[in-house]
Design an enzyme around this catalytic site. Sequence first.
Site, short mmCIF file in Angstrom:
data_model
loop_
_atom_site.label_atom_id
_atom_site.label_comp_id
_atom_site.label_asym_id
_atom_site.label_seq_id
_atom_site.Cartn_x
_atom_site.Cartn_y
_atom_site.Cartn_z
N ARG A 27 -4.76 -2.43 -2.62
CA ARG A 27 -4.69 -3.59 -2.12
C ARG A 27 -5.70 -3.81 -1.04
O ARG A 27 -5.35 -4.44 -0.13
CB ARG A 27 -3.14 -3.45 -1.43
CG ARG A 27 -2.22 -3.11 -2.63
CD ARG A 27 -1.71 -4.38 -3.30
NE ARG A 27 -1.09 -5.43 -2.71
CZ ARG A 27 0.45 -5.72 -2.43
NH1 ARG A 27 1.07 -4.62 -3.13
NH2 ARG A 27 0.92 -6.58 -1.79
N ARG A 31 -3.75 -9.51 3.33
CA ARG A 31 -3.69 -10.01 4.48
C ARG A 31 -4.09 -9.62 5.91
O ARG A 31 -4.12 -10.20 6.78
CB ARG A 31 -2.04 -10.32 4.65
CG ARG A 31 -1.58 -11.48 3.96
CD ARG A 31 -0.04 -11.51 3.81
NE ARG A 31 0.40 -10.07 3.12
CZ ARG A 31 1.68 -9.64 2.84
NH1 ARG A 31 2.63 -10.45 3.42
NH2 ARG A 31 1.98 -8.73 2.35
N ARG A 40 -6.47 -18.11 1.62
CA ARG A 40 -5.19 -18.32 1.08
C ARG A 40 -4.90 -19.65 1.64
O ARG A 40 -4.34 -20.28 0.82
CB ARG A 40 -4.33 -17.16 1.45
CG ARG A 40 -2.96 -17.18 0.78
CD ARG A 40 -1.98 -16.22 1.27
NE ARG A 40 -1.71 -16.46 2.69
CZ ARG A 40 -0.77 -15.74 3.46
NH1 ARG A 40 -0.23 -14.76 2.96
NH2 ARG A 40 -0.91 -15.84 4.74
N ASP A 77 -1.62 -9.99 -9.52
CA ASP A 77 -0.42 -9.32 -9.01
C ASP A 77 0.19 -8.57 -10.32
O ASP A 77 0.01 -9.18 -11.42
CB ASP A 77 0.63 -10.31 -8.25
CG ASP A 77 1.52 -9.51 -7.68
OD1 ASP A 77 1.26 -9.10 -6.23
OD2 ASP A 77 2.71 -9.33 -8.28
N TYR A 154 11.82 -5.38 -11.22
CA TYR A 154 11.76 -6.70 -10.53
C TYR A 154 12.59 -7.91 -11.39
O TYR A 154 12.95 -8.72 -11.03
CB TYR A 154 10.21 -7.34 -10.34
CG TYR A 154 9.56 -6.56 -9.19
CD1 TYR A 154 9.82 -6.95 -7.81
CD2 TYR A 154 8.84 -5.39 -9.30
CE1 TYR A 154 9.15 -6.30 -6.75
CE2 TYR A 154 8.17 -4.65 -8.20
CZ TYR A 154 8.32 -5.17 -7.03
OH TYR A 154 7.72 -4.41 -5.99
O1 CP3 Z 1 -5.54 -4.41 -4.77
C1 CP3 Z 1 -5.99 -5.47 -4.69
O2 CP3 Z 1 -6.79 -5.58 -3.54
C2 CP3 Z 1 -5.59 -6.39 -5.64
C3 CP3 Z 1 -4.45 -7.30 -5.53
C4 CP3 Z 1 -2.91 -6.70 -5.73
C5 CP3 Z 1 -1.90 -7.47 -5.17
N1 CP3 Z 1 -0.81 -7.06 -5.55
C6 CP3 Z 1 -2.21 -8.70 -4.41
C7 CP3 Z 1 -1.03 -9.02 -3.67
C8 CP3 Z 1 -2.46 -5.70 -6.47
C9 CP3 Z 1 -3.19 -4.46 -7.17
C10 CP3 Z 1 -1.00 -6.04 -6.49
C11 CP3 Z 1 -0.10 -5.15 -7.12
C12 CP3 Z 1 1.22 -5.04 -6.76
N2 CP3 Z 1 2.03 -6.16 -6.52
C13 CP3 Z 1 2.19 -4.04 -6.77
C14 CP3 Z 1 1.92 -2.58 -7.10
C15 CP3 Z 1 1.17 -1.94 -5.96
C16 CP3 Z 1 1.96 -1.35 -5.02
O3 CP3 Z 1 1.89 -1.87 -3.95
O4 CP3 Z 1 2.84 -0.43 -5.30
C17 CP3 Z 1 3.43 -4.39 -6.44
C18 CP3 Z 1 4.62 -3.71 -6.26
C19 CP3 Z 1 3.46 -5.88 -6.60
C20 CP3 Z 1 4.61 -6.91 -6.16
C21 CP3 Z 1 4.29 -7.65 -4.91
N3 CP3 Z 1 3.29 -8.56 -4.87
C22 CP3 Z 1 5.02 -7.63 -3.68
C23 CP3 Z 1 6.25 -6.40 -3.47
C24 CP3 Z 1 4.36 -8.65 -2.88
C25 CP3 Z 1 4.95 -9.11 -1.38
C26 CP3 Z 1 4.95 -7.73 -0.69
C27 CP3 Z 1 3.37 -7.61 0.02
O5 CP3 Z 1 3.08 -6.40 0.02
O6 CP3 Z 1 2.94 -8.44 0.48
C28 CP3 Z 1 3.26 -9.22 -3.49
C29 CP3 Z 1 2.51 -10.15 -2.89
C30 CP3 Z 1 1.10 -9.61 -2.79
N4 CP3 Z 1 0.41 -9.32 -3.96
C31 CP3 Z 1 0.11 -10.03 -1.84
C32 CP3 Z 1 -1.10 -9.58 -2.26
C33 CP3 Z 1 -2.42 -9.89 -1.33
C34 CP3 Z 1 0.61 -10.68 -0.57
C35 CP3 Z 1 0.69 -12.16 -0.71
C36 CP3 Z 1 0.24 -13.00 0.57
O7 CP3 Z 1 -0.88 -13.19 0.62
O8 CP3 Z 1 0.98 -13.42 1.05
#
Ligand code: CP3
Length: 356
Positions: A27, A31, A40, A77, A154
């Site tokens: 990740r 943010r 964003r 995502d 999910y």
């Molecule tokens: O690694 C990277 O930089 C690439 C981007 C990436 C995102 N999500 C961007 C994102 C990757 C690889 C993911 C994978 C992801 N998404 C997972 C598996 C990885 C892990 O952490 O276990 C999961 C479970 C998700 C599902 C998901 N997406 C959740 C639970 C959330 C909200 C909670 C959170 O951590 O923000 C997201 C949203 C999300 N995906 C954001 C980002 C940058 C935040 C959204 C925002 O900008 O408000």
Amino acid sequence: MTALKNDRFLRALLRESVDTTPIWMMRQAGRYLPEYRETRAKAGDFLSLCRNTEFACEVTLQPLRRYDLDAAILFSDILTVPDALGLGLYFETGEGPKFKKTIRTEKDIQDLPKINAQTDLDYVMNAVTAIRSALGGSVPLIGFSGSPWTLATYMIEGGSSKDYRYTKEMLYKTPELLHTLLDHLADAVIDYLNAQVEAGAQAIQIFDSWGGALAHREYIDFSLNYMQKIVNGLIREKDGRRIPVILFTKGGGQWLDVMLDTGADAFGLDWTTRLDEARKLVNGRAALQGNLDPATLYGSTQTIERAVKLMLDDAYANGEKTGYVANLGHGITQWVNPDMPKIFVDTVHEYSAKYL
Ligand code: CP3
């Protein structure tokens, strides 16, 4: 195709010699970076950011401008796949991801469409192509997907969950239903990841973020089994280079022995696993990735340096000179001071040289 200038990430995954330990952070685009929040805001919201090629490309590159990272990861995502399956993904501020539709009955599962990633997720493939071209061979690009089990949680719960109530109810009451769903998801993930490889992804990571919520046998039957199907179905070589695949089961460190049987190239570990013991157990049969507690980055320069050095001491304790990629044990959080990851990254590069 431009030659890769820095391929130490791919080399370490394949247990080839490296000059220093490669590092990326799960990740890494997100943010905690003010420039991410700015892009964003321009895009409007998170999903629009994912769907806009230029913006998705821009946020992928942002962490690489700040830190000396050895890999880029596609900005997208894991929930794009259920969205393409018609579940209607949306985000409510402060509440995480949600789906308009949940999958709970036999009919829900039967009605799921078969996706064609190339067309149904064309915005992801466009992002991969654009990022690959923008990277210009500087570092490799990682493509990714969620594991079928993690995606299913999910889809069944309708969003994030603490106890996986409906998913586990399906698992223990109507296991054959869950198997049908997981099998459908495995096929969709194979298609999705192969499309990413065709578009230019040079390594693949499967995020089994919630595999650790399962009991041992259920982990094998309901999560690992479907990751195995994916590993078997993936394109493993392109343009004369192997496409390494990394399996990351959060909370799965105790299952490394069975994970090894999948034939994946590498395994991600979280911070609850002892890296020295894990390296001994794997004994050169695969590479390992991880496993710094992301909260370490809340510390000072000194405490971060110390934790990173101890992690590297563990990684090389068995005398192996490769087969290790430094990373966090889970995603970086939004509360990290963006000055601190630099200490992590630079300490890995500087300190690891003594072991290589
Ligand atoms: O690694 C990277 O930089 C690439 C981007 C990436 C995102 N999500 C961007 C994102 C990757 C690889 C993911 C994978 C992801 N998404 C997972 C598996 C990885 C892990 O952490 O276990 C999961 C479970 C998700 C599902 C998901 N997406 C959740 C639970 C959330 C909200 C909670 C959170 O951590 O923000 C997201 C949203 C999300 N995906 C954001 C980002 C940058 C935040 C959204 C925002 O900008 O408000």
